[in-house]
Design a protein around this motif. Structure first.
Motif, PDB file in Angstrom:
ATOM      1  N   ARG A   2       0.830  -1.198   0.000  1.00 20.82           N
ATOM      2  CA  ARG A   2       0.000   0.000   0.000  1.00 20.82           C
ATOM      3  C   ARG A   2       0.868   1.253   0.000  1.00 20.82           C
ATOM      4  O   ARG A   2       1.927   1.272   0.617  1.00 20.82           O
ATOM      5  N   TYR A   3       0.372   2.259  -0.662  1.00 16.82           N
ATOM      6  CA  TYR A   3       1.085   3.532  -0.727  1.00 16.82           C
ATOM      7  C   TYR A   3       0.119   4.652  -0.408  1.00 16.82           C
ATOM      8  O   TYR A   3      -1.040   4.622  -0.796  1.00 16.82           O
ATOM      9  N   ASN A   4       0.623   5.654   0.278  1.00 15.34           N
ATOM     10  CA  ASN A   4      -0.129   6.851   0.532  1.00 15.34           C
ATOM     11  C   ASN A   4       0.051   7.755  -0.688  1.00 15.34           C
ATOM     12  O   ASN A   4       1.174   8.103  -1.064  1.00 15.34           O
ATOM     13  N   GLU A   5      -1.054   8.127  -1.323  1.00 17.29           N
ATOM     14  CA  GLU A   5      -0.994   8.901  -2.564  1.00 17.29           C
ATOM     15  C   GLU A   5      -0.250  10.220  -2.375  1.00 17.29           C
ATOM     16  O   GLU A   5       0.536  10.630  -3.232  1.00 17.29           O
ATOM     17  N   ARG A   6      -0.480  10.876  -1.236  1.00 23.46           N
ATOM     18  CA  ARG A   6       0.195  12.151  -0.980  1.00 23.46           C
ATOM     19  C   ARG A   6       1.705  11.966  -0.851  1.00 23.46           C
ATOM     20  O   ARG A   6       2.478  12.782  -1.352  1.00 23.46           O
ATOM     21  N   GLU A   7       2.117  10.896  -0.175  1.00 21.79           N
ATOM     22  CA  GLU A   7       3.542  10.632  -0.027  1.00 21.79           C
ATOM     23  C   GLU A   7       4.193  10.321  -1.371  1.00 21.79           C
ATOM     24  O   GLU A   7       5.310  10.745  -1.645  1.00 21.79           O
TER      25      GLU A   7
END
Length: 149
Positions: A2-7
């Motif tokens: 999973r990835y944080n879109e903002r990061e």
């Protein structure tokens, strides 16, 4: 993973190890080569439309293969889905070779195996574990040395 879109967006704005406008084709059926700004930041390969500041996609360069396809062309495929390939066409053979080399060195797996190699070489030369001076536990050093690729 999973990835944080903002990061990811923030990471895409960091200075690139390599960036260029090259032709790219996604693995979708009927996809055509399109000019994209391709930017390598750490172990992510971001791609942008040439007139936009936000990436339209990113490839995490882990568990992947970078292969030469034909003159000026290389591909990226992933071990989980080897038939799904992203194709990149460069302006010259030299540019293609440079991209292949930098992409192969970008993965965590490559960096980890390099650390293990150089750690062992230093240990052979000095008789001391170079990680000791950084307070890395015996257990962590053991784990570092036991896995092979």
């Amino acid at each position: 993973m999973r990835y944080n879109e903002r990061e990811l967006l923030s990471l895409s704005r960091q200075p690139a190890e390599k960036a260029a406008e090259i032709l790219m084709r996604a693995p979708k059926k009927g996809s055509a080569l399109k000019k994209r700004l391709v930017k390598l930041v750490v172990n992510f390969l971001f791609y942008f439309r040439t007139d936009e500041a936000e990436p339209i996609g990113a490839l995490l360069l882990e568990r992947c293969r970078i292969n030469r396809e034909e003159e000026h062309v290389f591909s990226i495929s992933f071990l989980e889905e080897p038939e799904r390939k992203y194709y990149f066409e460069c302006d010259s053979e030299q540019q293609c070779e440079e991209w292949i080399e930098v992409l192969r060195r970008a993965s965590y797996e490559f960096m980890r195996s390099s650390l293990i190699f150089y750690r062992n070489e230093i240990q052979k030369m000095t008789g001391k574990d170079p990680l000791e001076q950084y307070g890395i536990s015996e257990e962590a050093r053991f784990q570092l040395g036991t896995q092979r690729f």
